[in-house]
Scaffold this motif. Structure first.
Motif, short mmCIF file in Angstrom:
data_model
loop_
_atom_site.label_atom_id
_atom_site.label_comp_id
_atom_site.label_asym_id
_atom_site.label_seq_id
_atom_site.Cartn_x
_atom_site.Cartn_y
_atom_site.Cartn_z
N MET A 211 22.24 47.51 52.64
CA MET A 211 22.80 46.18 52.43
C MET A 211 23.92 45.90 53.44
SD MET A 211 25.36 46.82 49.16
CE MET A 211 26.20 45.23 49.36
N PRO A 212 24.20 44.64 53.72
CA PRO A 212 25.37 44.34 54.57
C PRO A 212 26.64 44.81 53.86
CG PRO A 212 23.94 42.41 54.31
CD PRO A 212 23.48 43.42 53.31
N LEU A 213 27.45 45.56 54.56
CA LEU A 213 28.69 46.09 53.98
C LEU A 213 29.88 45.50 54.72
CD1 LEU A 213 27.65 49.83 53.61
CD2 LEU A 213 28.12 48.25 51.73
N PRO A 214 30.97 45.24 54.01
CA PRO A 214 32.15 44.72 54.70
C PRO A 214 32.74 45.77 55.62
CG PRO A 214 32.66 45.28 52.42
CD PRO A 214 31.18 45.42 52.57
N GLU A 215 33.50 45.31 56.58
CA GLU A 215 34.21 46.25 57.42
C GLU A 215 35.18 47.04 56.57
OE1 GLU A 215 33.68 47.00 60.59
OE2 GLU A 215 31.98 45.59 60.49
N GLU A 216 35.41 48.28 56.97
CA GLU A 216 36.31 49.12 56.19
C GLU A 216 37.68 48.45 56.11
OE1 GLU A 216 37.86 52.62 58.41
OE2 GLU A 216 36.21 52.15 59.77
N SER A 217 38.21 48.43 54.91
CA SER A 217 39.53 47.86 54.71
C SER A 217 40.53 49.00 54.54
CB SER A 217 39.52 46.95 53.47
OG SER A 217 39.11 47.69 52.33
N ALA A 218 41.73 48.64 54.32
CA ALA A 218 42.77 49.66 54.18
C ALA A 218 42.68 50.26 52.78
CB ALA A 218 44.14 49.04 54.41
N HIS A 230 32.31 55.21 57.08
CA HIS A 230 31.11 54.80 56.33
C HIS A 230 31.36 54.84 54.83
CE1 HIS A 230 30.46 59.19 56.14
NE2 HIS A 230 29.75 58.93 55.05
N GLN A 231 32.22 55.76 54.37
CA GLN A 231 32.57 55.82 52.95
C GLN A 231 33.44 54.62 52.56
OE1 GLN A 231 34.40 59.79 53.25
NE2 GLN A 231 32.94 60.49 51.70
N ALA A 232 34.39 54.31 53.41
CA ALA A 232 35.34 53.23 53.11
C ALA A 232 34.63 51.88 52.98
CB ALA A 232 36.41 53.16 54.18
N ARG A 233 33.52 51.68 53.67
CA ARG A 233 32.83 50.40 53.61
C ARG A 233 32.18 50.18 52.23
NH1 ARG A 233 29.18 49.34 58.75
NH2 ARG A 233 29.36 47.21 57.95
N VAL A 234 31.68 51.24 51.63
CA VAL A 234 31.13 51.10 50.26
C VAL A 234 32.25 50.80 49.28
CG1 VAL A 234 30.01 52.36 48.38
CG2 VAL A 234 29.11 52.54 50.70
N VAL A 235 33.38 51.49 49.43
CA VAL A 235 34.52 51.24 48.55
C VAL A 235 35.01 49.80 48.72
CG1 VAL A 235 36.85 51.98 47.93
CG2 VAL A 235 35.14 53.68 48.60
N ALA A 236 35.02 49.32 49.95
CA ALA A 236 35.44 47.94 50.20
C ALA A 236 34.49 46.95 49.53
CB ALA A 236 35.50 47.68 51.71
N ALA A 237 33.18 47.26 49.50
CA ALA A 237 32.22 46.38 48.82
C ALA A 237 32.51 46.32 47.32
CB ALA A 237 30.80 46.87 49.08
N ALA A 265 38.40 51.37 42.84
CA ALA A 265 38.58 50.03 43.41
C ALA A 265 38.16 48.95 42.42
CB ALA A 265 37.78 49.90 44.70
N ALA A 266 37.13 49.23 41.60
CA ALA A 266 36.63 48.25 40.63
C ALA A 266 37.33 48.36 39.29
CB ALA A 266 35.12 48.43 40.45
N ASP A 267 38.24 49.32 39.15
CA ASP A 267 38.91 49.59 37.87
C ASP A 267 37.88 49.76 36.75
OD1 ASP A 267 41.06 50.06 36.17
OD2 ASP A 267 41.32 47.95 35.67
N ALA A 268 36.84 50.54 37.05
CA ALA A 268 35.71 50.70 36.12
C ALA A 268 35.94 51.87 35.17
CB ALA A 268 34.42 50.90 36.91
N TYR A 269 37.03 51.80 34.43
CA TYR A 269 37.36 52.87 33.48
C TYR A 269 37.35 52.32 32.06
CZ TYR A 269 39.01 55.14 37.73
OH TYR A 269 39.09 55.68 38.98
#
Length: 709
Positions: A211-218, A230-237, A265-269
């Motif tokens: 899928m299109p992934l956003p550029e890695e963010s901070a 490459h890991q950071a881009r999934v987290v950014a999505a 990142a999604a606060d999925a707890y």
């Protein structure tokens, strides 16, 4: 003459009557109705005007032709000539059906034995039977498909006390519909069978399934850790709001870290993580590393020691049946399924459990974070996707759902259009499929690295090993106290010099006698206990990334691994110390040249030097060496000049045993630079030093546990 002429005239008079009767018979019954209907279907397909009603008519004609053929064959009142004539006419209708389906392959799905017959199809069938002057058969309501209940064995269900306590502490768990999902009702695609075409769209070559992934963010990782780009881009999505992922990166690209940081990142707890038993301990360790501010609990057995208030709960597939009840209504906001190809068989209990929990989560949370992790998204055929997509909420048993249906509608295409298939594939990929290979992200990862995989020895062998380790520690403590007594001293804190002397005596005694439990015999038993788990992981790697090199120290561990590979249907070759040079070379050639040979099982002592196995980029170290040099030499069999992919060595570590201490000592002796595998073969100390330090560590911990300081 007159009499003969009369006979001739009579014959002339009766012939037209026979032909008329034949035509009347030909225009009676079901076959003429089917013939008209199949021509209508054929015309619609030729004009590319395949409406849902056309598809329904195609299916009904096919069903009635099948039934009529059976009736004609078994009708004892028909003459042989009449039977042959009717079968010939039915064959003609069948030929038209086949040619029509060839023009529009999407119609073939309607001919499958398990194709769903809609209410519209049943009504049309009834009308066609009536039009043929026949009495329609009253159909019984179709029995619902047998579904394995997640609660097939309710007597096995458990609810840990700490879970009850959590529910009592927060009895009003409000639903969260902050992410309102689109209904995704079909409009133009209503009546089309879509799941078959969706699966087939992945059989055709296409663009990369990512899928299109956003550029890695901070993305802020915990102190001392760093996400690769490459890991950071999934987290950014996930941070941007994407909530479903089929993360199918090759092994070694850090799927565990991506999932944990995406949940953060999604606060999925609270977060539920379902994993194979072999990686359960590793998930707990990684969760502590990547989300140190979150509490983690691992569910074992009946869950007596589970922390019901934890943020992250890790459970293995094998015990899911006991806990599916309370897990289903616990209120999880995220769920990760590791090695998701384990649920590909929808009729299995574990698949039903996973899907039930996921469905219950979506009943309460409109858009929970759902992540399926696998380096092996397909095992046997394309429909292995089905259960994974259903877990992610993209489809149900019969149709696409929500956003996926909307995306398919937006293409403006139907399965009758050839362009539908690449467009549909793109729609599914954009739902959240992420697939990267090592070679694709080579710049992100070290060219050569060791990844530790802790495993839990929770069987009888594991319990025996831990008991032996306690006995060895007890013997060392008694020896230490006896030495103090000889000196005329009492225990007053740990005397590090005496600890080292006692450890030295133990090592020297071990070297001179084979009696009793010692560090060498324990390490061998640990290797035997790990053999099956290490082989299971190597088999998973082989199915997902290709060829794998498997290293072990002892012959019995190699034997156990080879038995596992044989049971899994994996071809392997073997390199051992007792082989002739010719047999050895034959085994090497088989692994390097034969694409069917997935694994080579190697002895650390026999295959650790002098081999080139760079056709593989993944290696499994089933047993620990006593030195880093031996480990490095094994890895060098695949990390050589000409290797085009990053190399990963998976080191299998038995958690909560001396195996963990040995691994830490080997690493510390090698030094941080060598541990990072920057190419250094420098060895600090030898095997005797590691053995001694392991005994020192064991005795020191035992003294602290006994005396509290």
């Amino acid at each position: 003459m007159a009499r003969g002429g009369q006979r001739q005239a009579g014959a002339t008079r009766t012939a037209p009557r026979a032909r008329r009767r034949q035509r009347e018979l030909d225009n009676e019954g079901l076959i003429p109705v089917l013939a008209r209907a199949v021509r209508e279907v054929e015309t619609g397909v030729q004009r590319k005007a395949v409406r849902p009603s056309t598809r329904t008519k195609f299916q009904v004609v096919a069903l009635l032709v099948r039934e009529e053929r059976t009736r004609v064959k078994n009708d004892a009142d028909l003459s042989e000539g009449r039977r042959a004539e009717e079968l010939k006419r039915l064959d003609g209708i069948g030929t038209i059906l086949a040619k029509t389906a060839a023009r529009d392959p999407s119609l073939l799905a309607l001919l499958a034995e398990d194709a769903k017959v809609t209410e519209e199809a049943r009504e049309l069938r009834r009308e066609m039977v009536l039009a043929a002057g026949l009495e329609p058969v009253v159909e019984e309501e179709p029995e619902p498909e047998a579904v394995v209940s997640p609660f097939a064995h309710p007597e096995r269900q458990v609810v840990p006390q700490s879970v009850i306590a959590r529910k009592l502490a927060n009895p009003f768990l409000a639903p969260d519909f902050s992410f309102a999902a689109r209904n995704g009702h079909p409009r133009r695609l209503a009546g089309w069978e879509l799941l078959g075409p969706l699966f087939r769209s992945f059989e055709q070559a296409g663009a990369s399934a990512c899928m299109p992934l956003p550029e890695e963010s901070a993305v802020r990782a915990p102190q001392g850790l760093e996400l690769m780009p490459h890991q950071a881009r999934v987290v950014a999505a996930a941070a941007a709001g994407h909530r479903s992922f089929l993360l199918a990166d090759e092994p070694g690209l850090g799927k565990t870290a991506q999932a944990l940081m995406a949940a953060h990142a999604a606060d999925a707890y609270p977060l539920l993580v379902v994993v194979p038993n072999v990686v359960k301990t590793n998930w707990a360790r990684e969760a502590h590393l990547w989300t140190p501010g979150r509490t983690v609990t691992v569910i074992h057995g009946d869950g007596h020691d589970v922390d019901g208030f934890a943020d992250i709960m890790v459970i293995n597939y094998e015990i899911l049946e006991r806990h599916v009840g309370w897990l289903s209504d616990f209120g999880f906001r995220g769920m990760v399924v590791d090695e998701a190809h384990f649920i590909k068989n929808k009729s299995s209990q574990r698949s039903q459990h996973v899907l039930h929990i996921a469905d219950q989560m979506r009943e309460r949370i409109a858009a929970p974070l759902m992540m399926a992790l696998t380096g092996t998204p397909l095992i046997n055929d394309i429909e292995d996707f089905r259960a994974i997509w259903q877990f992610l909420g993209w489809i149900d048993d019969v149709k696409p759902l929500g956003a996926l249906m909307e995306a398919l509608e937006d293409t403006g295409l139907t399965p009758a259009d050839p362009a539908f298939y690449p467009a549909a594939r793109g729609c599914v990929v954009n739902m959240g499929i992420v697939r990267r290979r090592k070679i694709d992200v080579a710049k992100d990862i070290p060219a050569r690295r060791v990844a530790d995989l802790p495993v839990e020895l929770d069987d009888e062998a594991g319990r025996s090993i831990r008991a032996s380790e306690r006995e060895l520690a007890r013997r060392l403590v008694e020896r230490y106290l006896s030495a103090l007594e000889v000196r005329g001293q009492s225990y007053d804190g740990i005397d590090e010099e005496l600890v080292r002397r006692v450890a030295t005596w133990e090592r020297e005694d071990t070297a001179s006698t084979k009696d009793g439990e010692n560090v060498f015999s324990m390490m061998r038993r640990i290797g035997q206990a790990k053999a099956g788990l290490a082989a299971d992981y190597a088999a998973q790697l082989a199915r997902s990334v290709g060829k794998v090199v498997f290293f072990a120290k002892h012959v019995d561990v190699m034997d156990a691994a080879e038995e596992t590979f044989a049971r899994r249907g994996l071809k392997y070759s073997s390199i051992r110390g007792d082989q002739t040079p010719r047999a050895r070379q034959k085994a090497i050639d088989a692994f390097v040249e034969d694409p069917e040979v997935a694994i080579v099982v190697c002895s650390l002592s026999a295959a650790g030097v002098g081999l080139n196995l760079q056709v593989a980029s993944n290696l499994v170290l089933a047993e620990l060496s006593w030195t880093d040099a031996e480990q490095t030499q094994a890895i060098d069999r695949i990390h050589r000049i000409g290797q085009e992919e990053p190399v990963t060595a998976w080191r299998i570590i038995a958690a909560q045993t001396i195996d963990t201490r040995i691994a830490e000592l080997i690493d510390s002796k090698a030094g941080l630079a060598a541990r990072a595998l920057d190419g250094s073969d420098e060895e600090i100390g030898g095997s005797a030093d590691v053995q001694l330090e392991a005994l020192v560590s064991l005795l020191t911990d035992a003294l602290r546990e006994r005396f509290g300081r």
